[in-house]
Write a protein that holds these residues in place. Structure first.
Motif, PDB file in Angstrom:
ATOM      1  N   THR A 192      27.149  42.747  21.442  1.00 56.89           N
ATOM      2  CA  THR A 192      28.476  42.342  22.142  1.00 56.89           C
ATOM      3  C   THR A 192      29.316  43.436  23.012  1.00 56.89           C
ATOM      4  O   THR A 192      29.167  44.533  22.614  1.00 56.89           O
ATOM      5  N   VAL A 193      29.955  43.064  23.980  1.00 55.22           N
ATOM      6  CA  VAL A 193      30.891  43.703  24.468  1.00 55.22           C
ATOM      7  C   VAL A 193      32.439  43.240  24.499  1.00 55.22           C
ATOM      8  O   VAL A 193      33.353  43.979  25.091  1.00 55.22           O
ATOM      9  N   ASP A 194      32.407  42.460  23.610  1.00 61.78           N
ATOM     10  CA  ASP A 194      33.864  42.072  22.923  1.00 61.78           C
ATOM     11  C   ASP A 194      34.592  43.107  22.178  1.00 61.78           C
ATOM     12  O   ASP A 194      34.292  43.618  21.310  1.00 61.78           O
ATOM     13  N   LEU A 195      35.748  43.587  22.803  1.00 54.46           N
ATOM     14  CA  LEU A 195      36.467  44.764  22.142  1.00 54.46           C
ATOM     15  C   LEU A 195      37.061  44.376  20.827  1.00 54.46           C
ATOM     16  O   LEU A 195      37.439  45.330  20.033  1.00 54.46           O
ATOM     17  N   ILE A 203      45.416  42.735  28.521  1.00 54.87           N
ATOM     18  CA  ILE A 203      44.950  41.144  28.107  1.00 54.87           C
ATOM     19  C   ILE A 203      43.436  41.117  27.909  1.00 54.87           C
ATOM     20  O   ILE A 203      43.082  40.552  26.887  1.00 54.87           O
ATOM     21  N   ARG A 204      42.642  41.635  28.739  1.00 57.59           N
ATOM     22  CA  ARG A 204      41.398  41.250  28.843  1.00 57.59           C
ATOM     23  C   ARG A 204      40.590  41.910  27.507  1.00 57.59           C
ATOM     24  O   ARG A 204      40.944  43.316  27.179  1.00 57.59           O
ATOM     25  N   ARG A 205      39.589  41.398  27.032  1.00 56.11           N
ATOM     26  CA  ARG A 205      38.897  41.790  25.876  1.00 56.11           C
ATOM     27  C   ARG A 205      37.514  41.994  26.302  1.00 56.11           C
ATOM     28  O   ARG A 205      36.739  42.392  25.295  1.00 56.11           O
ATOM     29  N   ASN A 206      36.926  41.881  27.416  1.00 53.57           N
ATOM     30  CA  ASN A 206      35.730  42.440  27.770  1.00 53.57           C
ATOM     31  C   ASN A 206      35.724  43.659  28.067  1.00 53.57           C
ATOM     32  O   ASN A 206      36.412  44.161  29.112  1.00 53.57           O
ATOM     33  N   ALA A 207      34.810  44.453  27.473  1.00 53.63           N
ATOM     34  CA  ALA A 207      34.854  46.041  27.974  1.00 53.63           C
ATOM     35  C   ALA A 207      34.728  46.453  29.540  1.00 53.63           C
ATOM     36  O   ALA A 207      35.441  47.217  29.730  1.00 53.63           O
ATOM     37  N   ILE A 208      33.785  45.554  29.883  1.00 55.17           N
ATOM     38  CA  ILE A 208      33.520  45.912  31.530  1.00 55.17           C
ATOM     39  C   ILE A 208      34.945  45.510  32.424  1.00 55.17           C
ATOM     40  O   ILE A 208      35.070  46.446  33.228  1.00 55.17           O
ATOM     41  N   ILE A 209      35.443  44.448  31.958  1.00 52.42           N
ATOM     42  CA  ILE A 209      36.920  44.172  32.743  1.00 52.42           C
ATOM     43  C   ILE A 209      37.855  45.239  32.449  1.00 52.42           C
ATOM     44  O   ILE A 209      38.607  45.478  33.564  1.00 52.42           O
ATOM     45  N   VAL A 210      37.933  45.587  31.105  1.00 53.68           N
ATOM     46  CA  VAL A 210      38.817  46.797  30.715  1.00 53.68           C
ATOM     47  C   VAL A 210      38.605  47.942  31.553  1.00 53.68           C
ATOM     48  O   VAL A 210      39.468  48.576  32.355  1.00 53.68           O
ATOM     49  N   LEU A 211      37.355  48.132  31.694  1.00 58.72           N
ATOM     50  CA  LEU A 211      36.704  49.478  32.709  1.00 58.72           C
ATOM     51  C   LEU A 211      37.203  49.237  34.163  1.00 58.72           C
ATOM     52  O   LEU A 211      37.783  50.111  34.756  1.00 58.72           O
ATOM     53  N   ALA A 212      36.978  48.060  34.646  1.00 54.26           N
ATOM     54  CA  ALA A 212      37.547  47.526  35.992  1.00 54.26           C
ATOM     55  C   ALA A 212      39.124  47.884  36.306  1.00 54.26           C
ATOM     56  O   ALA A 212      39.501  48.186  37.312  1.00 54.26           O
ATOM     57  N   ALA A 219      44.046  43.292  48.756  1.00 51.10           N
ATOM     58  CA  ALA A 219      43.618  43.956  47.779  1.00 51.10           C
ATOM     59  C   ALA A 219      44.452  43.597  46.485  1.00 51.10           C
ATOM     60  O   ALA A 219      43.732  43.579  45.587  1.00 51.10           O
ATOM     61  N   LEU A 220      45.489  42.926  46.555  1.00 49.36           N
ATOM     62  CA  LEU A 220      46.326  42.399  45.499  1.00 49.36           C
ATOM     63  C   LEU A 220      45.600  41.162  44.831  1.00 49.36           C
ATOM     64  O   LEU A 220      45.503  41.038  43.897  1.00 49.36           O
ATOM     65  N   ILE A 221      45.200  40.145  45.809  1.00 52.08           N
ATOM     66  CA  ILE A 221      44.490  39.146  45.475  1.00 52.08           C
ATOM     67  C   ILE A 221      43.153  39.464  44.967  1.00 52.08           C
ATOM     68  O   ILE A 221      42.739  38.940  43.725  1.00 52.08           O
ATOM     69  N   SER A 222      42.564  40.448  45.329  1.00 53.73           N
ATOM     70  CA  SER A 222      41.191  41.027  44.619  1.00 53.73           C
ATOM     71  C   SER A 222      41.451  41.581  43.093  1.00 53.73           C
ATOM     72  O   SER A 222      40.949  41.259  42.203  1.00 53.73           O
ATOM     73  N   ALA A 223      42.728  42.269  43.039  1.00 51.61           N
ATOM     74  CA  ALA A 223      42.967  42.767  42.024  1.00 51.61           C
ATOM     75  C   ALA A 223      43.429  41.805  41.021  1.00 51.61           C
ATOM     76  O   ALA A 223      42.978  41.908  39.850  1.00 51.61           O
ATOM     77  N   LEU A 224      43.957  40.678  41.359  1.00 55.30           N
ATOM     78  CA  LEU A 224      44.272  39.717  40.509  1.00 55.30           C
ATOM     79  C   LEU A 224      42.971  38.867  39.958  1.00 55.30           C
ATOM     80  O   LEU A 224      42.947  38.379  38.818  1.00 55.30           O
ATOM     81  N   GLY A 225      41.998  39.034  40.894  1.00 51.25           N
ATOM     82  CA  GLY A 225      40.782  38.345  40.627  1.00 51.25           C
ATOM     83  C   GLY A 225      39.756  39.170  39.702  1.00 51.25           C
ATOM     84  O   GLY A 225      39.394  38.714  38.751  1.00 51.25           O
ATOM     85  N   VAL A 226      40.248  40.543  39.834  1.00 55.94           N
ATOM     86  CA  VAL A 226      39.498  41.169  38.692  1.00 55.94           C
ATOM     87  C   VAL A 226      40.195  40.962  37.211  1.00 55.94           C
ATOM     88  O   VAL A 226      39.166  40.804  36.162  1.00 55.94           O
ATOM     89  N   VAL A 227      41.341  40.649  37.279  1.00 56.49           N
ATOM     90  CA  VAL A 227      42.005  40.587  35.865  1.00 56.49           C
ATOM     91  C   VAL A 227      41.593  39.222  35.266  1.00 56.49           C
ATOM     92  O   VAL A 227      41.292  38.908  34.020  1.00 56.49           O
ATOM     93  N   THR A 228      41.615  38.121  36.415  1.00 51.58           N
ATOM     94  CA  THR A 228      41.618  36.859  35.894  1.00 51.58           C
ATOM     95  C   THR A 228      40.389  36.142  35.671  1.00 51.58           C
ATOM     96  O   THR A 228      40.199  34.906  35.073  1.00 51.58           O
ATOM     97  N   SER A 229      39.392  36.703  36.240  1.00 46.24           N
ATOM     98  CA  SER A 229      37.790  36.066  36.478  1.00 46.24           C
ATOM     99  C   SER A 229      37.244  35.834  35.141  1.00 46.24           C
ATOM    100  O   SER A 229      37.337  37.081  34.411  1.00 46.24           O
ATOM    101  N   LYS A 230      36.670  34.926  34.623  1.00 44.72           N
ATOM    102  CA  LYS A 230      35.789  34.865  33.519  1.00 44.72           C
ATOM    103  C   LYS A 230      34.630  35.816  33.526  1.00 44.72           C
ATOM    104  O   LYS A 230      34.609  36.364  32.531  1.00 44.72           O
ATOM    105  N   SER A 231      34.054  35.678  34.637  1.00 39.40           N
ATOM    106  CA  SER A 231      32.562  36.268  34.628  1.00 39.40           C
ATOM    107  C   SER A 231      32.857  37.950  34.862  1.00 39.40           C
ATOM    108  O   SER A 231      33.558  38.076  35.738  1.00 39.40           O
ATOM    109  N   PRO A 232      31.999  38.518  34.150  1.00 39.95           N
ATOM    110  CA  PRO A 232      32.002  40.165  34.490  1.00 39.95           C
ATOM    111  C   PRO A 232      31.633  40.515  35.952  1.00 39.95           C
ATOM    112  O   PRO A 232      32.209  41.336  36.615  1.00 39.95           O
TER     113      PRO A 232
END
Lengths: 252, 106
Positions: free
Chosen positions: B95-98, B25-34, A13-26
Motif C-alpha cells: 500500500t502507499v497509504d501513509l 491533508i492527503r494520505r496517499n504518498a504519491i500525492i504527498v510527493l506531488a 496554475a492555481l486550479i491545477s494545484a487544487l486539482g493536485v490536492v483534491t483529486s482522488k486518483s493519483p
C-alpha cells in the motif's frame, strides 16, 4: 495582452494545484501537477526568464513527470485499496483526459507567449521587460558565467548530490534476492534455489533472475521470510544444491 | 509583461499554501510527493520574482534564477529518492497509504 496571459496562466496554475490536492486518483493528481508545472513555465517565459522556462519544461514537466507517471503506473494503484472505492474507473479516466488536454493547451499558450516576450515584439515595446530582454536579461551565457564563477562550489556540490541520489535510488529500489514486488510475478518459483531446477545454475551463489518467491508478501511477517531464504543461500553451494534437488518439484 | 511583482509573490504564496494543505491533508504518498513538488515550484517562482525585482534595464541580476536552477536540481533528486522510497514501501506493505505506515509512532 501579456498581462492577461499572465493572469490566465496564474488561474490555470492555481486550479491545477487544487486539482493536485483534491483529486482522488493519483494519476489524475499527477496529470494536474503537470498542468500546473507547464503553466508556471509559461509564467517564467512571460516574466522574461527564457532559460528557466526551458528548464522547467525539460526537467519538471519532462523528467520528473515521467518519473511520477512511471511509478503510478508501476504500482497499478487503480486496483488497490489506497484509493477510495467511490471513484469509479470511468470518472478517473475522464478526469485524466481533461487534465491532459488542459496541459497540452497550456503548453501551446506558453509557446505563444514566447513570441510576446521577444524583443522584436511590438506589443511590449514600451515595457521594462522587453528592454531587459533586449539587453540579455536571461540569456544562457550570463547564467553559465555566474554558475562557473560565483556559484562554482554549489555547482560542484550539486554534481555530488546527483551522484549520491543515483546510488541511493539504486540501493532503495533494487529488487533484493528473494523479495517479490507484488502479485504480478506470482507465477515464479518459490525459493531462489529452485530457479529452473538445473543444479548448475542453482549452485552458483549469484543468480539474479531466478530469485523470485511464489507468494506475494502481503504482510511484514511474510515479507521477512525471503530474507531467511536469502541468508540460507549464503551458507554453501553444496547445501543449496541438495536443497534444489529435494525441494525442486514442489514449488512449481 | 507589466505585472507588479507582488502579484507574482501572491501567486507563489497561494501555490505554496495549496502545497502545504495537500501535504498535510492527503494520505496517499504519491500525492504527498506531488504536493512537495508544488511547494518547491512556489519557492522557484519566489526566487525568480526576486531576481526580477532586483534587476533593472542596465543592471542584470540573475542570482535568483541560478538559485532556482539549484532548486530544480534538488527537486529532481528529491523526487527520485521519494519515488524509490514509495516503491520500497509498496513492496513491503502493498500500500502507499501513509496512515498504514505508523509502526514507529508507537
Amino acid at each position: 495582452m501579456a498581462e492577461l496571459l499572465f493572469y490566465f496562466l496564474s488561474a490555470a496554475a492555481l486550479i491545477s494545484a487544487l486539482g493536485v490536492v483534491t483529486s482522488k486518483s493519483p494519476m489524475a493528481s499527477v496529470l494536474a501537477l503537470l498542468g500546473s508545472l507547464v503553466s508556471l513555465g509559461g509564467i517564467y517565459l512571460l516574466a522574461g526568464f527564457q532559460f528557466m522556462a526551458a528548464a522547467q519544461l525539460l526537467v519538471y514537466a519532462g523528467a520528473i513527470m515521467v518519473l511520477f507517471l512511471f511509478v503510478v503506473m508501476l504500482l497499478n494503484m487503480t486496483d488497490i485499496g489506497a484509493l477510495d472505492e467511490h471513484s469509479t474507473r470511468s470518472f478517473g479516466m475522464r478526469r485524466m483526459a481533461v487534465a491532459t488536454l488542459a496541459a497540452a493547451g497550456l503548453a501551446l499558450v506558453g509557446m505563444a507567449a514566447s513570441t510576446l516576450t521577444s524583443s522584436s515584439s511590438p506589443l511590449l515595446a514600451k515595457g521594462t521587460d522587453s528592454e531587459l530582454v533586449a539587453t540579455g536579461y536571461d540569456n544562457l551565457q550570463s547564467i553559465a558565467a555566474l554558475l562557473s564563477s560565483r556559484y562554482v562550489l554549489p555547482f560542484q556540490a550539486s554534481a555530488v548530490l546527483l551522484l549520491a541520489t543515483m546510488i541511493g535510488v539504486l540501493v532503495l529500489a533494487k529488487r533484493r534476492r528473494g523479495q517479490n514486488f507484488d502479485g504480478q510475478t506470482s507465477g515464479q518459483p518459490v525459493l531462489p534455489l529452485q530457479g529452473d531446477g538445473s543444479p548448475s545454475e542453482a549452485s552458483q551463489p549469484k543468480q539474479p533472475k531466478a530469485a523470485l518467491p511464489d507468494q506475494p508478501a502481503s504482510s511484514p511477517q511474510e515479507s521477512a521470510e525471503p530474507d531467511l531464504v536469502h541468508s540460507s543461500t549464503k551458507k554453501g553451494a553444496a547445501q543449496s544444491l541438495a536443497a534444489t534437488q529435494t525441494q525442486g518439484g514442489q514449488g512449481l | 509583461m507589466n505585472v507588479p511583482n507582488e502579484h507574482l509573490l501572491i501567486l507563489a504564496a497561494l501555490l505554496f499554501g495549496i502545497g502545504v494543505a495537500g501535504f498535510l491533508i492527503r494520505r496517499n504518498a504519491i500525492i504527498v510527493l506531488a504536493s512537495i513538488e508544488l511547494m518547491l515550484n512556489a519557492a522557484n517562482l519566489t526566487l525568480i520574482t526576486g531576481s526580477r525585482m532586483h534587476s533593472t534595464a542596465g543592471n542584470l541580476n540573475l542570482d535568483g534564477a541560478v538559485f532556482s536552477i539549484f532548486v530544480i536540481l534538488v527537486a529532481a533528486a528529491e523526487a527520485a529518492v521519494g519515488l524509490a522510497l514509495i516503491i520500497a514501501l509498496y513492496r513491503l506493505k502493498q500500500t502507499v497509504d501513509l496512515d498504514s505506515v505508523s509502526d514507529l509512532s508507537g
